[in-house]
Design an enzyme around this catalytic site. Structure first.
Site, PDB file in Angstrom:
ATOM      1  N   HIS A 188      -9.742   0.810   4.619  1.00 40.74           N
ATOM      2  CA  HIS A 188      -8.457   1.137   5.118  1.00 40.74           C
ATOM      3  C   HIS A 188      -8.724   1.914   6.537  1.00 40.74           C
ATOM      4  O   HIS A 188      -9.600   2.764   6.457  1.00 40.74           O
ATOM      5  CB  HIS A 188      -7.400   1.637   4.396  1.00 40.74           C
ATOM      6  CG  HIS A 188      -6.240   1.475   4.932  1.00 40.74           C
ATOM      7  ND1 HIS A 188      -5.694   2.608   5.843  1.00 40.74           N
ATOM      8  CD2 HIS A 188      -5.301   0.553   4.732  1.00 40.74           C
ATOM      9  CE1 HIS A 188      -4.586   2.273   6.025  1.00 40.74           C
ATOM     10  NE2 HIS A 188      -4.024   1.286   5.547  1.00 40.74           N
TER      11      HIS A 188
ATOM     12  N   SER B 251       2.953  -2.296  10.391  1.00 43.30           N
ATOM     13  CA  SER B 251       4.329  -2.318  10.657  1.00 43.30           C
ATOM     14  C   SER B 251       5.149  -3.711  10.436  1.00 43.30           C
ATOM     15  O   SER B 251       6.000  -4.249  11.065  1.00 43.30           O
ATOM     16  CB  SER B 251       4.706  -1.936  12.023  1.00 43.30           C
ATOM     17  OG  SER B 251       4.146  -0.585  12.220  1.00 43.30           O
TER      18      SER B 251
ATOM     19  N   GLY C 122       1.760   2.010  10.777  1.00 42.37           N
ATOM     20  CA  GLY C 122       2.830   3.188  10.759  1.00 42.37           C
ATOM     21  C   GLY C 122       3.224   3.525  11.946  1.00 42.37           C
ATOM     22  O   GLY C 122       3.891   4.477  12.102  1.00 42.37           O
TER      23      GLY C 122
ATOM     24  N   ASN D 201       0.852  -1.028   0.031  1.00 43.69           N
ATOM     25  CA  ASN D 201       0.161   0.098  -0.003  1.00 43.69           C
ATOM     26  C   ASN D 201       0.900   1.220  -0.054  1.00 43.69           C
ATOM     27  O   ASN D 201       1.386   1.650   1.039  1.00 43.69           O
ATOM     28  CB  ASN D 201      -0.894   0.093   1.231  1.00 43.69           C
ATOM     29  CG  ASN D 201      -1.709   1.222   1.216  1.00 43.69           C
ATOM     30  OD1 ASN D 201      -1.854   2.035   0.640  1.00 43.69           O
ATOM     31  ND2 ASN D 201      -2.455   1.112   2.725  1.00 43.69           N
TER      32      ASN D 201
ATOM     33  N   GLU E 165      -7.173   4.243   7.582  1.00 47.63           N
ATOM     34  CA  GLU E 165      -7.100   5.790   7.358  1.00 47.63           C
ATOM     35  C   GLU E 165      -8.153   6.339   6.649  1.00 47.63           C
ATOM     36  O   GLU E 165      -8.640   7.359   6.950  1.00 47.63           O
ATOM     37  CB  GLU E 165      -5.812   6.068   6.475  1.00 47.63           C
ATOM     38  CG  GLU E 165      -4.415   5.892   7.479  1.00 47.63           C
ATOM     39  CD  GLU E 165      -3.369   5.306   6.492  1.00 47.63           C
ATOM     40  OE1 GLU E 165      -3.084   5.372   5.478  1.00 47.63           O
ATOM     41  OE2 GLU E 165      -2.480   4.596   7.355  1.00 47.63           O
TER      42      GLU E 165
ATOM     43  N   GLU F  76      -5.767  -5.354  10.277  1.00 45.81           N
ATOM     44  CA  GLU F  76      -4.809  -4.338  10.663  1.00 45.81           C
ATOM     45  C   GLU F  76      -5.092  -3.673  11.824  1.00 45.81           C
ATOM     46  O   GLU F  76      -6.023  -2.833  11.669  1.00 45.81           O
ATOM     47  CB  GLU F  76      -4.900  -3.435   9.384  1.00 45.81           C
ATOM     48  CG  GLU F  76      -4.441  -4.057   8.035  1.00 45.81           C
ATOM     49  CD  GLU F  76      -3.767  -2.953   7.215  1.00 45.81           C
ATOM     50  OE1 GLU F  76      -2.625  -2.928   6.678  1.00 45.81           O
ATOM     51  OE2 GLU F  76      -4.796  -1.853   6.685  1.00 45.81           O
TER      52      GLU F  76
HETATM   53  P1  PGA Z   1       2.538   0.417   7.641  1.00 48.45           P
HETATM   54  O1  PGA Z   1       1.053   0.402   7.082  1.00 48.45           O
HETATM   55  O2  PGA Z   1       2.971  -1.153   7.002  1.00 48.45           O
HETATM   56  O3  PGA Z   1       3.332   1.380   7.371  1.00 48.45           O
HETATM   57  O4  PGA Z   1       2.269  -0.006   9.012  1.00 48.45           O
HETATM   58  C1  PGA Z   1       0.151  -0.807   6.928  1.00 48.45           C
HETATM   59  C2  PGA Z   1      -1.281  -0.310   6.084  1.00 48.45           C
HETATM   60  O5  PGA Z   1      -1.677   0.752   6.493  1.00 48.45           O
HETATM   61  O6  PGA Z   1      -1.754  -1.184   5.186  1.00 48.45           O
END
Ligand code: PGA
Length: 248
Positions: A95, A211, A171, A11, A97, A165
């Site tokens: 997602h 992560s 992140g 992603n 976000e 997730e």
């Molecule tokens: P990240 O993001 O690997 O940077 O933690 C994962 C994601 O949002 O799909």
């Protein structure tokens, strides 16, 4: 038990430009990638066409979001039919976000899932609890409720990948431990068995995101119910190749 092909999604989020993405794409196109892993890169919508025409055909492309209808007066949105028109076969929906930065709720996410599947896109459907929900002991309740809304909008599970997730791991550099990931994945599979069917429970890929790195991917990939990854930050780096090859 049905064989589940390992699935690794990258992603890219709102990162990169043509120059840096071309460099990344060259790395992926020339790397030795485990044949048995399905790889899909999610590009910013403005780069979908570019990503599809530059990436080797063995690597799939995904949009990071889409709207719930085919066309119309929805300034700034893109539709599944436009995504398909660019030769792109996947979309990420729900997602964290989208849920927590842009305020998308379960109902809208469900409508988007239904329309994307009707439009013949594959859907990477994301779920996951926030830190305060985990600390309050409500992880299961939260992820089951999110999965329920997705399930109500799915007719053909053959085109769905479920991405667990945990929001606190995205992140943050704070990865779920292999045991924490396996525990939730196992419960989600049991939920699918109880609420959808044995066949769907056995065949749907449940991937982990939050992560994931070249350093932690192998141990996570060794868990029985972890069928792949959704990778943010590390998908922009050469170590994404190591993550793709985690089960090699
Ligand atoms: P990240 O993001 O690997 O940077 O933690 C994962 C994601 O949002 O799909």
């Amino acid at each position: 038990m049905a064989l589940r092909r390992f699935f690794v999604g990258g992603n890219w989020k709102m990162n990169g430009n043509k120059e840096s993405l071309e460099e990344l794409i060259t790395t992926l196109n020339t790397a030795s990638l485990h044949d048995e892993t399905e790889v899909v890169c999610a590009a910013p919508s403005i780069y979908l066409d570019f990503a599809r025409s530059s990436l080797d055909p063995r690597i799939g492309v995904a949009a990071q979001n889409c709207y719930k209808v085919a066309k119309g007066a929805f300034t700034g949105e893109i539709s599944p039919s436009m995504i398909k028109d660019c030769g792109v076969d996947w979309v990420i929906l729900g997602h964290s976000e989208r849920r927590h930065v842009f305020g998308e709720g379960d109902e809208l996410i469900g409508q988007k899932v239904a329309h994307a599947l009707e439009s013949d896109l594959g859907v990477i459907a994301c779920i996951g609890e926030k830190l305060e929900e985990r600390e309050a002991g409500t992880t299961e309740e939260v992820v089951y409720a999110q999965t329920q809304v997705i399930a109500e909008n799915v007719k053909d599970w053959g085109k769905v990948v479920l991405a667990y997730e945990p929001v606190w791991a995205i992140g943050t550099g704070k990865t779920a431990s292999p045991e924490q990931a396996q525990e939730v994945h196992e419960k989600l599979r049991a939920w699918l068995r109880a609420n959808v069917s044995d066949d769907v429970a056995d065949s749907v890929r449940i991937i982990y995101g939050g992560s994931v790195t070249g350093a932690n991917c192998k141990e996570l990939a060794s868990q029985g119910d972890v069928d792949g990854f959704l990778v943010g930050g590390a998908s922009l780096k050469p170590e994404f190749v190591d993550i793709i090859n985690a089960r090699a």
